[in-house]
Enzyme design. Structure first.
Site, short mmCIF file in Angstrom:
data_model
loop_
_atom_site.label_atom_id
_atom_site.label_comp_id
_atom_site.label_asym_id
_atom_site.label_seq_id
_atom_site.Cartn_x
_atom_site.Cartn_y
_atom_site.Cartn_z
N LEU A 33 1.02 -1.28 0.02
CA LEU A 33 -0.02 -0.13 -0.13
C LEU A 33 0.76 1.28 -0.03
CD1 LEU A 33 -2.79 -1.05 2.39
CD2 LEU A 33 -2.79 -1.28 -0.08
N TYR A 142 14.54 2.77 -13.96
CA TYR A 142 13.41 2.18 -14.17
C TYR A 142 13.19 1.24 -15.12
CZ TYR A 142 8.36 1.21 -15.22
OH TYR A 142 7.22 0.37 -15.53
#
Length: 328
Positions: A33, A142
């Site tokens: 989360l 990334y």
């Protein structure tokens, strides 16, 4: 079937959860989360709030199989942030995936579908549309982290027989057509929700980064794939990896420019989008469009939301009904 979805409280992951439920499967979500939303996990779906960096906790969840497959979406995904803090991105994305894959091998999981990225492709030699066989030239940590994970999966298959599907997304967009889930990044970086928010007066005028590219209107061109079509591709990919691993590019195969996205939002909403020209961003290619022909040929997949206006319409409906996203 019974599936474990990591990152199932995030944008793409939550829509895959819905697609699996709609198909009659049992789903369990693992998400820390950090960027996902508890409210995005449907009622009745078990959510384990676990960080994949915790190898022991990850293994304990995977041990609760048997699983017919694991779908891995949990990752940091902002290119700009990865350039500012490359080691954090490389460490986080690589180690979390490594822990998950190792747990899958240990607990006899046979199939894993991996949320990869078109950020693997870049450089002046890249041609459009981009096939899955195009040279790998990540231009950000990334993209590099996702390629490292693809190599982990290669060796997990070669040594242990863990079959995988690496699905290289282009630009996921839109929202669940039934209104059950939508796009709520914090901060928001995707063009379509940013454009909608500018039109709704929830943010300043949209910045168009570069209006002098060698494209039909001078702005960047991207391939937008509806997140529900993306979910369908994942389910179809699961059926392809009984005895082999696969790699697919996922996109509509048609590019739309930044200015065309603005025009689409204006058509669908009937309102003007305030925008202003801004300098180019370093590393942004002029055009990035997917060649998804292998996916289409091998799985029969075809996008149902095959026009920009249809994608924008679903995004606008959800965003108008959820002015604070998931309400956090």
């Amino acid at each position: 079937m019974r599936y474990l979805v990591t990152g199932g409280a995030g944008f793409a992951g939550s829509h895959i959860v819905l697609a699996l439920l709609d198909a009659g499967h049992d789903v369990v979500v693992l998400d820390n989360l950090s960027t996902g939303h508890r409210q995005a996990v449907p009622s009745g779906v078990k959510l384990y709030e676990v960080d994949l960096l915790d190898a022991a906790a990850t293994s304990a969840i995977v041990a609760q199989g048997p699983w017919d497959g694991v779908l891995h979406f949990a990752a940091l995904s902002l290119v700009g942030d990865s350039m500012r803090d490359p080691f954090h991105y490389l460490r986080q994305n690589y180690l979390t995936a490594l822990n998950l894959v190792q747990s899958c091998v240990e607990h006899k999981v046979r199939k894993l579908v991996f949320s990869s990225t078109a950020a693997l492709f870049g450089g002046p030699e890249r041609s459009d549309p981009v096939p899955a066989t195009a040279p790998i030239q990540p231009e950000s940590p990334y993209g590099e982290s996702k390629f490292m994970i693809e190599r982990v999966l290669f060796w997990a298959d070669a040594v242990y027989g863990l079959r995988s599907a690496c699905l290289r997304y282009f630009n996921a967009a839109g929202s669940d057509p039934c209104g059950r889930a939508g796009e709520d990044h914090r901060p928001e970086t995707h063009l379509i929700p940013l454009t909608i928010d500018a039109m709704l007066g929830r943010r300043p005028a949209l910045k168009v980064f570069g209006t002098d590219y060698p494209t039909r209107d001078g702005s960047c061109i991207r391939d937008y794939i509806h997140v529900t079509d993306l979910a369908d591709a994942h389910i179809r990919a699961l059926g392809q990896i009984d005895d082999r691993s696969v790699t697919y590019n996922i996109g509509n195969g048609q590019g739309y420019s930044t200015l065309e996205v603005i025009q689409s939002v204006e058509r669908i909403s009937g309102r003007k989008v305030p925008w202003e020209a801004a300098p180019r961003r370093a590393g942004d290619p002029a055009t990035l469009v997917a060649d998804s022909s292998t996916l289409r040929k091998e799985t029969g997949w075809t996008p149902h939301f095959d026009t920009l206006d249809r994608i924008v319409e679903t995004a606008l409906i959800w965003r108008e009904k959820h002015p604070t996203g998931y309400g956090i």
